[in-house]
Design a protein around this motif. Structure first.
Motif, short mmCIF file in Angstrom:
data_model
loop_
_atom_site.label_atom_id
_atom_site.label_comp_id
_atom_site.label_asym_id
_atom_site.label_seq_id
_atom_site.Cartn_x
_atom_site.Cartn_y
_atom_site.Cartn_z
N LEU A 42 17.92 59.08 67.48
CA LEU A 42 18.89 58.12 67.98
C LEU A 42 20.25 58.80 68.08
O LEU A 42 20.61 59.63 67.24
CB LEU A 42 18.99 56.91 67.04
CG LEU A 42 17.84 55.90 67.09
CD1 LEU A 42 18.06 54.79 66.08
CD2 LEU A 42 17.67 55.32 68.49
N HIS A 43 20.99 58.45 69.13
CA HIS A 43 22.34 58.96 69.34
C HIS A 43 23.28 57.75 69.25
O HIS A 43 23.45 57.02 70.22
CB HIS A 43 22.46 59.62 70.70
CG HIS A 43 21.55 60.79 70.89
ND1 HIS A 43 21.54 61.56 72.03
CD2 HIS A 43 20.62 61.35 70.07
CE1 HIS A 43 20.64 62.52 71.92
NE2 HIS A 43 20.07 62.41 70.75
N LEU A 44 23.88 57.56 68.09
CA LEU A 44 24.68 56.37 67.85
C LEU A 44 25.96 56.71 67.11
O LEU A 44 25.93 57.50 66.14
CB LEU A 44 23.89 55.34 67.02
CG LEU A 44 22.63 54.75 67.65
CD1 LEU A 44 21.87 53.91 66.63
CD2 LEU A 44 22.98 53.90 68.87
N ASP A 94 27.90 60.01 72.55
CA ASP A 94 26.97 59.27 71.70
C ASP A 94 27.61 58.05 71.03
O ASP A 94 27.30 57.72 69.89
CB ASP A 94 26.36 60.18 70.62
CG ASP A 94 25.63 61.37 71.19
OD1 ASP A 94 25.20 61.29 72.35
OD2 ASP A 94 25.51 62.39 70.49
N LEU A 138 28.67 54.00 70.41
CA LEU A 138 28.01 52.70 70.51
C LEU A 138 28.36 52.04 71.84
O LEU A 138 29.48 52.19 72.35
CB LEU A 138 28.47 51.79 69.37
CG LEU A 138 28.19 52.29 67.94
CD1 LEU A 138 28.79 51.32 66.94
CD2 LEU A 138 26.71 52.48 67.70
N ASP A 163 23.13 48.38 69.78
CA ASP A 163 23.47 49.69 69.19
C ASP A 163 24.10 49.52 67.81
O ASP A 163 23.80 50.27 66.88
CB ASP A 163 24.44 50.45 70.10
CG ASP A 163 23.75 51.12 71.27
OD1 ASP A 163 22.51 51.05 71.36
OD2 ASP A 163 24.46 51.72 72.11
N GLU A 164 25.00 48.55 67.69
CA GLU A 164 25.65 48.32 66.41
C GLU A 164 24.62 47.95 65.34
O GLU A 164 24.67 48.45 64.21
CB GLU A 164 26.67 47.18 66.53
CG GLU A 164 27.85 47.49 67.44
CD GLU A 164 28.87 46.37 67.41
OE1 GLU A 164 29.39 46.08 66.32
OE2 GLU A 164 29.13 45.79 68.49
N PHE A 215 22.55 51.06 64.43
CA PHE A 215 23.34 51.98 63.61
C PHE A 215 23.42 51.46 62.18
O PHE A 215 23.19 52.21 61.21
CB PHE A 215 24.73 52.13 64.21
CG PHE A 215 25.71 52.84 63.32
CD1 PHE A 215 25.58 54.20 63.07
CD2 PHE A 215 26.75 52.16 62.73
CE1 PHE A 215 26.47 54.86 62.25
CE2 PHE A 215 27.66 52.81 61.91
CZ PHE A 215 27.52 54.16 61.66
N TYR A 253 33.55 51.01 70.23
CA TYR A 253 32.79 51.60 71.33
C TYR A 253 33.54 52.79 71.94
O TYR A 253 33.04 53.41 72.88
CB TYR A 253 32.53 50.56 72.42
CG TYR A 253 31.56 49.46 72.05
CD1 TYR A 253 31.07 49.34 70.75
CD2 TYR A 253 31.13 48.54 72.99
CE1 TYR A 253 30.19 48.32 70.40
CE2 TYR A 253 30.24 47.51 72.66
CZ TYR A 253 29.78 47.41 71.36
OH TYR A 253 28.91 46.41 71.02
N TRP A 269 31.87 57.28 64.34
CA TRP A 269 31.76 56.58 63.06
C TRP A 269 32.86 56.95 62.07
O TRP A 269 33.31 56.09 61.29
CB TRP A 269 30.40 56.90 62.43
CG TRP A 269 30.27 58.33 61.98
CD1 TRP A 269 29.88 59.38 62.74
CD2 TRP A 269 30.57 58.85 60.69
NE1 TRP A 269 29.91 60.55 62.01
CE2 TRP A 269 30.33 60.25 60.74
CE3 TRP A 269 31.01 58.30 59.49
CZ2 TRP A 269 30.52 61.09 59.65
CZ3 TRP A 269 31.20 59.13 58.39
CH2 TRP A 269 30.95 60.50 58.47
#
Length: 819
Positions: free
Chosen positions: A80-82, A226, A228, A233-234, A237, A293, A297
């Motif tokens: 996953l790319h988050l 990458d 969100l 997606d949130e 993650f 977005y 992170w």
């Protein structure tokens, strides 16, 4: 062409290129991964040199052999790319960078002692990684990645036997640092929460548009990958990144959880527990909503909390807001860089901005250090004010002092103080340019405390031990100095001999010292030095004896304006005396505030030749000469240094070529230039603005600076503040002027800020659409650097074929024209 026309050219080209459709990429037949020449393939497949790790009690030596490359199959595993992260969902971990193949243990000071081979149990998809010691050196930890779990394994240093921690499934999506130790027996890790259920399912269709807004506040953001993009997606993650703090007993292998799961990004131990269980605490940081977005992170809101040893909340220390509506180089206004004392006082320290976080605001003191003592019920007290921005705080092992470092960004300067923790006035110890090599005082040697494993600065007898590379105009000679905290005097304890490269590592009792020594013909090995001489502690073998035939030389010279420059001249093993061959110049531009530091030399002619991974030096085996680490200084005021970027890289290139021609081995009629990342950006600019080279190789670069409008590399101004600079430094806008063949290579999943794959895609289309000669290689599953064996081999093949095509067979000389 007039000067006025030159100034207008970026604007004219921009208008032209925005008006015309970009040419479609010319379709190519599917290409399987190609193999480099047998000589290069043999180098790439040679085993890596071993790494060594010495236990904190200085009794045991671990010899670690790592695998050099991943495989395409490993890179292709579901990820996953988050939120700026990439992780595998099955193991809740990132792909290990260098999996461990073999691990051996033995007595440190007895090289003839029998080694204990540590059995690494095999399982489908298993990879062992992340070796670390317990604070007392009696145990060691490893992590094992499986397809559906990440395990913690505990080893016994005396026997080498390992066992997994029972029912522990690690979650290292957010927290990838070494574990935190409460004591020599108990370690804290982050684990997958029990009964967390199944991952959130994607909606059948969008529930509505994704919306972002900016309500009149300045919010410049760098370009990130990458991020969100939706509520789903949130949720994903949060599901995968949420973890539980878990205490593991390394004696029994049993574990128990501490409190509820959260999005933990950091956990460290405060205090050494010498006053009982109530004198030791946990300092944790966890993410909080709202997520962003537009930011990764580590810019999300976070809560810093102090907890008891059993995980219960003692006090909230800070609520760090989402980093938005801030200048790129600004800082938050509240507490930041919170850390706890590793000693019995268990005090907390943090930094607060006095300038509102704005570096442009003129003010006498920019930051201050705050201190909060147990029982943490009062207000924090100011300990120290700093005229410039805080950089780091390192505790000394005397428990009374710390090293406090600040950075003056306007001068690119750093200063370190001795800070008494009792609150008395600090004293400056040393200061220097951030780019300083020759006058660099060294880095303090550290040790781990036997109780909680925290790293502290060695300061016996009121002295620091400072180790540095010892850069000189003739190359590096590593040193170890004793630095007196009383009178600031310096005593040289050790310096590498002129014909070797010996790095001081660890002081022992009785004036003994462990170093790592190497030479052009001897691989790195650990050495024990005492008052009578030295003896080898390890006997690593040469993995690539064929490289001993390669010759290299540090070449120093001056640019036209007097700035000192250098490059490393590497000659292929079959080069004959009097022969001239084509060469590749491999470089990376670096900014300097003054001429004095711009020309300082790094590296040493006494290092053992070993090519790590994907390297332009592998081309030596195909017959080409390589000029590596060619200095490309860009000198000027840090605020405006890029105003003369084109002129300075051009002057650098001319000086390099003139010196190479003087040496008599390089055929300057057949020169290529290349680089990776910012070096690729440099390469495209040199081809656009000069006719000095026959071809170029640009890997993972950025070529259109309008796509990085809020700064790049050392550029602090945004696009609208320095429009002409951004446009002039965008080789994409000068595509019609690039007449030399340019090879573009990029990882298709590059997530480095500013170097998205679209940079190379659009550069290729611009060159193709304006009649240029170019080739674009997109590497499946690769990021900013290339890690798979297949990818590395193919890139080496592409580079060699490109040079052979446009520079000619390196072993076939071109006739020299008559004078």
């Amino acid at each position: 062409m007039t000067q006025t026309t030159i100034r207008r050219l970026p604007h004219l080209l921009l208008a032209l290129m925005l008006a015309m459709p970009l040419a479609p990429a010319q379709a190519q037949a599917p290409l399987a991964y190609q193999q480099p020449s047998p000589a290069v393939r043999e180098l790439l497949d040679a085993p890596a040199l071993p790494r060594w790790s010495i236990s904190p009690d200085r009794q045991t030596l671990a010899t670690i052999e790592r695998r050099r490359f991943a495989t395409i199959e490993e890179l292709a595993r579901p990820t996953l790319h988050l939120a700026g992260l990439r992780f595998e969902t099955g193991c809740a971990c990132a792909l290990p960078a260098a999996p461990i193949l073999k691990l051996r243990l033995r007595n440190l000071l007895n090289p003839d002692a029998p080694e204990r081979n540590v059995e690494l149990p095999a399982a489908p998809g298993s990879l062992f990684h992340d070796f670390s010691w317990s604070p007392d050196g009696q145990h060691f930890l490893l992590q094992r990645r499986l397809d559906q779990a990440s395990e913690l394994w505990i080893g016994d240093s005396a026997t080498g036997r390992m066992r997994p921690a029972a029912f522990v499934k690690l979650d290292t999506v957010l927290l990838q640092t070494e574990p935190a130790w409460l004591n020599a027996r108990e370690v804290i890790v982050t684990t997958v929460p029990d009964r967390r259920g199944t991952p959130p399912t994607a909606p059948r269709g969008p529930i509505g548009p994704a919306v972002q807004e900016s309500l009149g506040k300045v919010s410049p953001e760098r370009t990130f990958a990458d991020l969100l993009k939706s509520p789903h997606d949130e949720a994903l993650f949060e599901y995968h990144a949420r973890s539980t703090l878990t205490v593991v007993d390394v004696n029994t292998g049993l574990a128990h959880d501490l409190g509820a799961p959260a999005l933990f990004t950091s956990v460290s131990v405060v205090g050494d527990g010498s006053g009982g269980p109530n004198s030791q605490f946990l300092l944790t940081e966890r993410l909080a909503r709202p997520f962003s977005y537009a930011l990764p992170w580590d810019e999300f809101p976070r809560i810093v909390e102090l907890r008891s040893r059993d995980g219960k909340l003692v006090r909230e220390i800070a609520r760090v807001p989402l980093r938005q509506n801030m200048a790129v180089d600004a800082v938050i206004t509240g507490p930041r860089a919170v850390q706890g004392s590793p000693f019995g006082d268990a005090a907390l320290y943090w930094v607060e901005a006095l300038d509102g976080g704005n570096p442009a605001r003129p003010i006498a003191y920019r930051d201050r250090v705050m201190k909060l003592d147990p029982p943490y019920t009062s207000e924090a007290q100011e300990v120290q004010r700093m005229p410039h921005r805080f950089s780091k705080l390192l505790f000394l092992d005397d428990g009374q002092n710390a090293l406090l470092t600040e950075i003056d960004r306007s001068r690119a300067w750093t200063r370190t103080y001795l800070l008494p923790l009792a609150g008395t006035q600090s004293r400056p110890l040393f200061d220097h340019s951030l780019r300083e090599k020759y006058r660099f005082p060294g880095t303090p040697l550290m040790r781990n405390l036997p109780g909680n494993g925290r790293s502290v600065v060695i300061s016996g007898h009121g002295e620091l031990l400072l180790a540095g590379p010892g850069a000189t105009p003739r190359g590096e000679r590593p040193f170890l100095d004793r630095f007196s905290l009383k009178d600031l005097s310096v005593t040289r304890v050790f310096q590498s001999a002129e014909n070797q490269y010996e790095l001081p590592l660890l002081p022992l009792e009785g004036g003994r010292l462990i170093t790592q020594r190497e030479s052009p013909t001897e691989p790195p090995n650990l050495v024990l030095r005492d008052g009578t001489g030295s003896s080898l502690l390890t006997r690593a073998k040469d993995p690539t004896p064929q490289l001993r035939k390669i010759r290299r030389e540090l070449v120093s010279f001056k640019r036209g304006d007097g700035v000192d420059m250098s490059f490393w001249l590497w000659l292929p093993p079959d080069l004959k005396d009097g022969e001239r061959r084509p060469a590749l110049i491999w470089a990376y531009p670096v900014e300097f505030a003054d001429d004095a530091t711009a020309g300082q030399v790094s590296g040493s002619p006494n290092r053992f030749n070993v090519f790590v991974g994907l390297s332009p030096l592998n081309l030596l085996m195909d017959g080409f000469i390589v000029l590596s680490d060619a200095t490309m200084p860009i000198v000027g005021d840090p605020k405006t240094v890029n105003d003369s970027f084109i002129e300075q890289v051009t002057a650098n290139a001319r000086a390099i070529i003139e010196k190479a021609d003087d040496l008599g081995m390089v055929d300057t009629r057949r020169l290529a230039v290349g680089g990776h990342s910012y070096g690729a950006f440099m390469t495209a600019n040199l081809l656009a603005h000069t006719d000095l080279f026959k071809a170029g190789i640009a890997r993972s670069g950025a070529y259109n600076r309008t796509l990085t409008p809020f700064g790049f590399q050392a550029e602090r101004r945004n696009l609208w503040e320095a429009r002409d600079v951004y446009l002039r430094l965008s080789p994409f806008l000068y595509a019609p002027q690039i007449k030399e063949p340019l090879l573009l290579i990029h990882g298709e999943q590059d997530n480095n800020s500013g170097t998205w794959p679209v940079q190379s895609e659009r550069m290729f289309q611009a060159l193709a659409g304006t009649g240029g000669t170019t080739r674009y290689i997109s590497l499946p599953y690769e990021g900013h650097g290339y890690t798979a064996r297949e990818s590395v081999g193919h890139v080496q093949w592409e580079m060699s074929q490109w040079l052979r095509t446009y520079l000619g067979d390196p072993r076939v000389p071109l006739p020299r024209p008559a004078d």
